[in-house]
Design a protein around this motif. Sequence first.
Motif, short mmCIF file in Angstrom:
data_model
loop_
_atom_site.label_atom_id
_atom_site.label_comp_id
_atom_site.label_asym_id
_atom_site.label_seq_id
_atom_site.Cartn_x
_atom_site.Cartn_y
_atom_site.Cartn_z
N ALA A 45 0.83 -1.21 0.00
CA ALA A 45 0.00 0.00 0.00
C ALA A 45 0.86 1.26 0.00
O ALA A 45 0.56 2.23 -0.71
N VAL A 46 1.95 1.24 0.76
CA VAL A 46 2.83 2.40 0.79
C VAL A 46 3.50 2.58 -0.57
O VAL A 46 3.61 3.70 -1.08
N ALA B 34 0.30 7.22 5.00
CA ALA B 34 -0.04 6.00 4.26
C ALA B 34 0.68 4.79 4.84
O ALA B 34 0.94 3.82 4.13
N GLU C 95 2.35 1.64 -3.47
CA GLU C 95 1.36 2.08 -4.44
C GLU C 95 0.99 3.55 -4.25
O GLU C 95 0.50 4.20 -5.18
N ALA C 96 1.24 4.08 -3.03
CA ALA C 96 1.00 5.51 -2.78
C ALA C 96 2.13 6.39 -3.30
O ALA C 96 2.10 7.61 -3.14
N ARG D 169 7.91 11.54 -1.31
CA ARG D 169 6.98 11.50 -2.43
C ARG D 169 7.38 12.60 -3.40
O ARG D 169 7.63 13.73 -3.00
N GLU E 106 3.66 5.20 6.74
CA GLU E 106 5.10 5.46 6.80
C GLU E 106 5.70 5.19 8.18
O GLU E 106 6.85 4.77 8.28
#
Length: 387
Positions: free
Chosen positions: A202-203, A298, A205-206, A266, A300
Amino acid sequence: MSTRTTKTAAGRASAPDHVSTRVVPDILDVPGARWDRLVGPDGFYSTHRWLHGLRHAFGPDRVLIAEGRGGELLGGLPTWSGEADGSGLFDLSRVLPGAGADWLWLGARRATRNELVASARPVLRALLEHALALAREEGRAGLVMPYLPARHALLLAAAHPRAQVFLHSADVVLPIPPGGLDVHLATLSRRDRNRRRREERAVREAGVEVAWLPFTRDLEADAVRLVTQNRARYGGTADEGWMRRVFEGQRAAGLLDDAHAGVAARDGRPHAVMIFYGRGDRLHARYFGFDYAHARPAGEYFLLLHRMPLRHGAAAGFRHCHLGISAWHGKVQRGAVLSPLAAVVLSPNGTIPGAEHNAAALRTWRALAPGRPEAYDPDWDLWDRSR
Protein backbone atom coordinates in the motif's frame (compact mmCIF):
# COMPACT_ATOMS: atom_id res chain seq x y z
CA MET A 1 25.53 -2.71 57.27
CA SER A 2 24.33 0.87 57.25
CA THR A 3 24.78 3.00 54.15
CA ARG A 4 23.49 6.22 55.63
CA THR A 5 25.19 9.31 54.18
CA THR A 6 26.17 12.48 56.00
CA LYS A 7 26.61 15.95 54.49
CA THR A 8 29.87 17.86 55.01
CA ALA A 9 30.64 21.54 54.77
CA ALA A 10 32.09 21.06 51.30
CA GLY A 11 28.76 19.81 49.95
CA ARG A 12 30.06 16.26 49.86
CA ALA A 13 28.32 13.27 51.41
CA SER A 14 30.11 10.23 52.74
CA ALA A 15 29.09 6.63 53.37
CA PRO A 16 30.72 3.50 54.78
CA ASP A 17 32.92 1.32 52.61
CA HIS A 18 34.87 4.40 51.55
CA VAL A 19 32.12 5.65 49.24
CA SER A 20 31.70 9.40 49.04
CA THR A 21 29.24 11.38 46.95
CA ARG A 22 29.29 14.92 45.65
CA VAL A 23 27.45 17.17 43.25
CA VAL A 24 29.09 18.27 40.02
CA PRO A 25 27.32 21.07 38.16
CA ASP A 26 27.87 19.66 34.71
CA ILE A 27 28.32 16.26 33.05
CA LEU A 28 31.38 17.70 31.30
CA ASP A 29 33.10 17.74 34.71
CA VAL A 30 33.17 13.91 34.53
CA PRO A 31 35.54 12.19 32.06
CA GLY A 32 33.47 10.45 29.40
CA ALA A 33 35.46 7.20 29.31
CA ARG A 34 35.21 6.77 33.09
CA TRP A 35 31.45 7.39 33.02
CA ASP A 36 30.69 5.11 30.07
CA ARG A 37 32.54 2.17 31.63
CA LEU A 38 29.64 2.03 34.09
CA VAL A 39 26.88 2.17 31.44
CA GLY A 40 25.36 -1.11 30.24
CA PRO A 41 24.77 -2.12 26.61
CA ASP A 42 21.16 -0.87 26.58
CA GLY A 43 21.87 2.35 28.48
CA PHE A 44 22.18 4.65 25.49
CA TYR A 45 20.27 7.51 27.18
CA SER A 46 22.63 7.27 30.16
CA THR A 47 25.81 7.63 28.11
CA HIS A 48 28.11 10.59 28.45
CA ARG A 49 27.54 11.68 24.86
CA TRP A 50 23.75 11.73 25.25
CA LEU A 51 24.03 13.76 28.45
CA HIS A 52 26.58 16.02 26.75
CA GLY A 53 24.12 16.65 23.91
CA LEU A 54 21.37 17.57 26.39
CA ARG A 55 23.74 19.90 28.20
CA HIS A 56 24.63 21.69 24.98
CA ALA A 57 20.95 22.08 24.02
CA PHE A 58 19.36 22.95 27.36
CA GLY A 59 22.16 23.96 29.70
CA PRO A 60 23.85 22.04 32.50
CA ASP A 61 21.98 19.78 34.94
CA ARG A 62 23.53 18.70 38.21
CA VAL A 63 25.02 15.23 38.40
CA LEU A 64 25.63 13.28 41.59
CA ILE A 65 28.72 11.10 41.50
CA ALA A 66 29.98 8.44 43.89
CA GLU A 67 33.71 7.90 44.31
CA GLY A 68 35.97 5.45 46.09
CA ARG A 69 38.82 6.20 48.46
CA GLY A 70 41.25 6.78 45.60
CA GLY A 71 38.86 9.01 43.65
CA GLU A 72 37.74 6.26 41.28
CA LEU A 73 34.25 6.75 39.84
CA LEU A 74 31.82 4.19 41.31
CA GLY A 75 28.51 5.54 40.05
CA GLY A 76 26.58 8.54 38.84
CA LEU A 77 23.07 9.93 38.98
CA PRO A 78 21.94 12.70 36.61
CA THR A 79 19.26 15.03 37.97
CA TRP A 80 16.87 17.55 36.46
CA SER A 81 13.81 19.53 37.55
CA GLY A 82 11.17 17.86 35.41
CA GLU A 83 8.78 19.72 33.16
CA ALA A 84 5.09 19.96 32.40
CA ASP A 85 4.22 19.62 28.73
CA GLY A 86 1.25 18.39 26.79
CA SER A 87 2.66 14.89 26.36
CA GLY A 88 2.26 13.92 30.03
CA LEU A 89 5.36 11.74 29.79
CA PHE A 90 6.92 13.41 32.83
CA ASP A 91 3.81 14.00 34.93
CA LEU A 92 4.08 11.84 38.04
CA SER A 93 0.46 12.52 38.97
CA ARG A 94 -0.61 10.41 35.96
CA VAL A 95 1.06 7.43 37.62
CA LEU A 96 0.23 8.38 41.21
CA PRO A 97 -2.83 10.64 41.44
CA GLY A 98 -2.31 13.32 44.06
CA ALA A 99 1.47 12.98 43.98
CA GLY A 100 1.94 16.66 43.13
CA ALA A 101 4.34 18.20 40.66
CA ASP A 102 7.46 19.42 42.44
CA TRP A 103 9.81 16.44 42.46
CA LEU A 104 13.51 16.09 41.84
CA TRP A 105 13.79 13.95 38.74
CA LEU A 106 16.64 11.47 38.39
CA GLY A 107 18.03 10.17 35.12
CA ALA A 108 18.57 11.97 31.83
CA ARG A 109 16.38 14.93 30.93
CA ARG A 110 13.26 13.69 29.10
CA ALA A 111 14.62 10.15 28.90
CA THR A 112 12.00 7.48 28.26
CA ARG A 113 14.45 4.73 29.14
CA ASN A 114 16.85 5.26 32.04
CA GLU A 115 19.49 2.86 33.30
CA LEU A 116 21.58 2.92 36.44
CA VAL A 117 25.16 4.13 36.23
CA ALA A 118 26.17 1.95 39.19
CA SER A 119 25.27 -1.49 40.49
CA ALA A 120 26.62 -1.89 44.05
CA ARG A 121 23.95 -1.37 46.69
CA PRO A 122 26.12 0.82 48.99
CA VAL A 123 26.84 3.11 46.04
CA LEU A 124 23.18 3.36 45.07
CA ARG A 125 22.18 3.98 48.69
CA ALA A 126 24.74 6.77 49.02
CA LEU A 127 23.56 8.42 45.79
CA LEU A 128 19.90 8.22 46.84
CA GLU A 129 20.63 9.67 50.28
CA HIS A 130 22.47 12.60 48.76
CA ALA A 131 19.71 13.19 46.20
CA LEU A 132 17.12 13.05 48.99
CA ALA A 133 19.09 15.66 50.94
CA LEU A 134 18.98 17.94 47.89
CA ALA A 135 15.22 17.44 47.58
CA ARG A 136 14.73 18.32 51.25
CA GLU A 137 16.88 21.44 50.96
CA GLU A 138 14.84 22.62 47.98
CA GLY A 139 11.47 21.83 49.57
CA ARG A 140 10.55 19.23 46.97
CA ALA A 141 8.05 16.42 47.45
CA GLY A 142 10.75 13.81 46.90
CA LEU A 143 12.67 11.93 44.21
CA VAL A 144 11.48 10.07 41.16
CA MET A 145 13.49 8.07 38.64
CA PRO A 146 11.10 6.94 35.89
CA TYR A 147 11.35 4.63 32.89
CA LEU A 148 13.71 2.13 34.52
CA PRO A 149 13.88 -1.48 33.27
CA ALA A 150 12.49 -3.84 35.91
CA ARG A 151 15.86 -5.17 37.06
CA HIS A 152 17.27 -1.68 37.47
CA ALA A 153 14.15 -0.41 39.25
CA LEU A 154 14.13 -3.29 41.73
CA LEU A 155 17.86 -2.93 42.34
CA LEU A 156 17.54 0.79 43.03
CA ALA A 157 14.51 0.38 45.27
CA ALA A 158 16.27 -2.33 47.28
CA ALA A 159 19.03 0.16 48.08
CA HIS A 160 16.77 2.30 50.29
CA PRO A 161 14.16 1.15 52.83
CA ARG A 162 11.60 3.83 51.88
CA ALA A 163 11.93 3.61 48.11
CA GLN A 164 8.88 2.37 46.22
CA VAL A 165 8.52 0.96 42.72
CA PHE A 166 5.60 1.74 40.45
CA LEU A 167 5.12 -0.02 37.11
CA HIS A 168 4.14 2.70 34.66
CA SER A 169 5.24 1.97 31.08
CA ALA A 170 6.89 -0.50 28.73
CA ASP A 171 9.76 -0.32 26.32
CA VAL A 172 9.41 -2.19 23.03
CA VAL A 173 12.38 -4.04 21.59
CA LEU A 174 12.53 -5.48 18.09
CA PRO A 175 14.96 -8.39 17.72
CA ILE A 176 16.97 -8.08 14.48
CA PRO A 177 18.06 -11.51 13.21
CA PRO A 178 21.29 -11.75 11.19
CA GLY A 179 19.22 -12.64 8.13
CA GLY A 180 17.24 -9.41 8.39
CA LEU A 181 13.70 -8.89 7.18
CA ASP A 182 13.12 -12.22 5.43
CA VAL A 183 14.16 -14.20 8.51
CA HIS A 184 12.07 -11.96 10.73
CA LEU A 185 8.95 -12.34 8.60
CA ALA A 186 9.32 -16.12 8.73
CA THR A 187 8.93 -15.94 12.55
CA LEU A 188 5.53 -14.22 12.29
CA SER A 189 2.20 -15.97 11.98
CA ARG A 190 0.84 -16.25 8.44
CA ARG A 191 -1.85 -13.68 9.28
CA ASP A 192 0.66 -11.13 10.59
CA ARG A 193 3.06 -11.81 7.73
CA ASN A 194 0.36 -11.20 5.13
CA ARG A 195 -0.67 -7.97 6.88
CA ARG A 196 2.87 -6.68 6.78
CA ARG A 197 3.18 -7.43 3.07
CA ARG A 198 -0.10 -5.66 2.33
CA GLU A 199 1.10 -2.62 4.28
CA GLU A 200 4.31 -2.38 2.32
CA ARG A 201 2.45 -2.79 -0.96
CA ALA A 202 0.00 0.00 0.00
CA VAL A 203 2.83 2.40 0.79
CA ARG A 204 4.58 1.56 -2.46
CA GLU A 205 1.36 2.08 -4.44
CA ALA A 206 1.00 5.51 -2.78
CA GLY A 207 4.22 6.53 -4.53
CA VAL A 208 6.36 6.52 -1.42
CA GLU A 209 10.08 5.85 -1.79
CA VAL A 210 12.22 5.07 1.24
CA ALA A 211 15.93 5.30 1.97
CA TRP A 212 18.26 4.50 4.87
CA LEU A 213 20.78 7.32 5.20
CA PRO A 214 23.43 8.65 7.57
CA PHE A 215 22.03 11.62 9.46
CA THR A 216 24.03 14.32 7.73
CA ARG A 217 23.64 18.09 7.86
CA ASP A 218 21.81 17.88 4.54
CA LEU A 219 18.98 16.02 6.26
CA GLU A 220 18.86 18.20 9.35
CA ALA A 221 16.60 20.99 8.04
CA ASP A 222 13.99 18.49 6.80
CA ALA A 223 14.20 16.54 10.05
CA VAL A 224 13.69 19.68 12.15
CA ARG A 225 10.62 20.63 10.12
CA LEU A 226 9.06 17.16 10.15
CA VAL A 227 9.81 16.18 13.75
CA THR A 228 8.48 19.51 15.01
CA GLN A 229 5.17 18.90 13.24
CA ASN A 230 4.87 15.51 14.91
CA ARG A 231 5.80 16.88 18.34
CA ALA A 232 3.23 19.67 18.04
CA ARG A 233 0.57 17.13 17.07
CA TYR A 234 1.16 15.12 20.25
CA GLY A 235 1.60 17.82 22.86
CA GLY A 236 5.16 19.09 22.26
CA THR A 237 6.30 22.52 21.16
CA ALA A 238 5.61 23.86 17.67
CA ASP A 239 8.84 25.88 17.82
CA GLU A 240 11.35 24.50 15.33
CA GLY A 241 14.10 26.14 17.36
CA TRP A 242 13.65 23.51 20.09
CA MET A 243 14.44 20.64 17.73
CA ARG A 244 17.22 22.61 16.10
CA ARG A 245 18.92 23.04 19.49
CA VAL A 246 18.59 19.30 20.14
CA PHE A 247 20.39 18.39 16.92
CA GLU A 248 23.02 21.06 17.41
CA GLY A 249 23.76 19.64 20.85
CA GLN A 250 23.93 16.11 19.51
CA ARG A 251 26.29 17.14 16.75
CA ALA A 252 28.53 18.90 19.28
CA ALA A 253 28.58 15.75 21.42
CA GLY A 254 29.39 13.48 18.47
CA LEU A 255 26.06 11.63 18.71
CA LEU A 256 25.14 12.21 15.09
CA ASP A 257 28.25 10.36 13.95
CA ASP A 258 26.37 7.15 14.79
CA ALA A 259 22.88 8.26 13.77
CA HIS A 260 20.84 7.09 10.81
CA ALA A 261 17.58 8.23 9.28
CA GLY A 262 14.86 6.29 7.59
CA VAL A 263 13.44 8.77 5.08
CA ALA A 264 10.18 8.51 3.12
CA ALA A 265 9.68 10.77 0.11
CA ARG A 266 6.98 11.50 -2.43
CA ASP A 267 7.83 13.19 -5.71
CA GLY A 268 11.40 13.55 -4.46
CA ARG A 269 10.41 15.56 -1.36
CA PRO A 270 10.94 14.05 2.14
CA HIS A 271 7.67 13.92 4.04
CA ALA A 272 8.48 11.46 6.84
CA VAL A 273 11.61 10.65 8.82
CA MET A 274 12.60 8.30 11.64
CA ILE A 275 15.90 8.96 13.39
CA PHE A 276 17.89 6.11 14.94
CA TYR A 277 21.01 6.16 17.10
CA GLY A 278 23.45 3.27 17.22
CA ARG A 279 25.50 2.00 20.15
CA GLY A 280 27.17 -1.40 20.02
CA ASP A 281 24.69 -3.80 18.42
CA ARG A 282 21.67 -1.74 19.55
CA LEU A 283 19.64 0.79 17.60
CA HIS A 284 17.44 3.32 19.39
CA ALA A 285 14.52 4.90 17.53
CA ARG A 286 14.07 8.36 19.04
CA TYR A 287 12.35 10.88 16.75
CA PHE A 288 9.62 10.52 14.13
CA GLY A 289 8.53 13.35 11.89
CA PHE A 290 5.76 13.72 9.33
CA ASP A 291 4.60 16.55 7.08
CA TYR A 292 0.98 16.65 8.25
CA ALA A 293 0.54 20.05 6.60
CA HIS A 294 0.98 18.64 3.10
CA ALA A 295 0.47 14.87 3.21
CA ARG A 296 -1.79 12.19 4.60
CA PRO A 297 -0.13 9.19 6.30
CA ALA A 298 -0.04 6.00 4.26
CA GLY A 299 1.70 3.75 6.77
CA GLU A 300 5.10 5.46 6.80
CA TYR A 301 5.49 5.30 10.58
CA PHE A 302 5.65 1.52 10.80
CA LEU A 303 7.42 1.18 7.48
CA LEU A 304 10.30 3.32 8.76
CA LEU A 305 10.23 2.07 12.35
CA HIS A 306 9.91 -1.63 11.59
CA ARG A 307 11.19 -2.36 8.09
CA MET A 308 14.22 -0.10 7.96
CA PRO A 309 16.09 -1.62 10.93
CA LEU A 310 15.31 -5.09 9.64
CA ARG A 311 16.36 -4.34 6.07
CA HIS A 312 19.41 -2.20 6.74
CA GLY A 313 20.26 -2.48 10.43
CA ALA A 314 20.83 -6.21 10.15
CA ALA A 315 23.45 -5.75 7.45
CA ALA A 316 25.24 -3.19 9.65
CA GLY A 317 25.47 -5.65 12.54
CA PHE A 318 22.64 -4.36 14.73
CA ARG A 319 20.74 -7.07 16.61
CA HIS A 320 18.15 -5.14 18.63
CA CYS A 321 16.16 -1.98 18.06
CA HIS A 322 14.49 -0.09 20.90
CA LEU A 323 11.24 1.22 19.44
CA GLY A 324 10.10 3.49 22.28
CA ILE A 325 7.07 3.75 24.53
CA SER A 326 4.09 4.26 22.24
CA ALA A 327 1.94 2.30 19.76
CA TRP A 328 2.61 -0.86 21.78
CA HIS A 329 -0.08 -2.99 20.15
CA GLY A 330 1.02 -2.27 16.59
CA LYS A 331 4.66 -2.95 17.44
CA VAL A 332 3.82 -6.26 19.11
CA GLN A 333 1.88 -7.33 16.02
CA ARG A 334 5.08 -6.80 14.08
CA GLY A 335 7.13 -9.14 16.25
CA ALA A 336 8.48 -6.75 18.90
CA VAL A 337 8.75 -7.60 22.58
CA LEU A 338 7.39 -5.64 25.56
CA SER A 339 9.77 -4.94 28.44
CA PRO A 340 8.43 -3.45 31.72
CA LEU A 341 9.49 0.01 32.84
CA ALA A 342 8.99 1.28 36.37
CA ALA A 343 9.47 4.46 38.38
CA VAL A 344 11.32 4.45 41.69
CA VAL A 345 9.85 7.05 44.05
CA LEU A 346 11.29 8.20 47.35
CA SER A 347 9.66 10.78 49.59
CA PRO A 348 11.32 12.46 52.60
CA ASN A 349 8.00 12.12 54.43
CA GLY A 350 7.57 8.37 54.12
CA THR A 351 5.76 6.10 51.68
CA ILE A 352 3.20 7.09 49.07
CA PRO A 353 -0.21 5.38 49.00
CA GLY A 354 -0.47 3.11 45.98
CA ALA A 355 -0.74 -0.51 47.08
CA GLU A 356 -3.23 -1.35 44.35
CA HIS A 357 -1.39 0.42 41.55
CA ASN A 358 1.09 -2.25 40.55
CA ALA A 359 -1.39 -5.12 40.53
CA ALA A 360 -3.78 -3.14 38.33
CA ALA A 361 -0.97 -1.96 36.04
CA LEU A 362 0.32 -5.50 35.64
CA ARG A 363 -3.14 -6.77 34.67
CA THR A 364 -3.47 -3.98 32.11
CA TRP A 365 -0.13 -4.77 30.47
CA ARG A 366 -0.77 -8.52 30.48
CA ALA A 367 -4.07 -7.87 28.67
CA LEU A 368 -2.39 -5.84 25.92
CA ALA A 369 -1.27 -8.85 23.90
CA PRO A 370 -3.52 -11.81 24.77
CA GLY A 371 -2.50 -14.99 23.03
CA ARG A 372 1.00 -13.66 22.32
CA PRO A 373 3.25 -14.98 25.10
CA GLU A 374 6.29 -14.29 22.89
CA ALA A 375 5.48 -10.58 23.17
CA TYR A 376 6.52 -10.44 26.83
CA ASP A 377 10.11 -10.14 27.94
CA PRO A 378 11.08 -12.59 30.76
CA ASP A 379 11.43 -9.58 33.07
CA TRP A 380 7.64 -9.54 33.39
CA ASP A 381 7.98 -12.79 35.31
CA LEU A 382 10.64 -11.16 37.47
CA TRP A 383 8.19 -8.39 38.23
CA ASP A 384 5.44 -10.91 39.04
CA ARG A 385 7.70 -12.70 41.53
CA SER A 386 8.89 -9.48 43.12
CA ARG A 387 5.40 -8.35 44.03
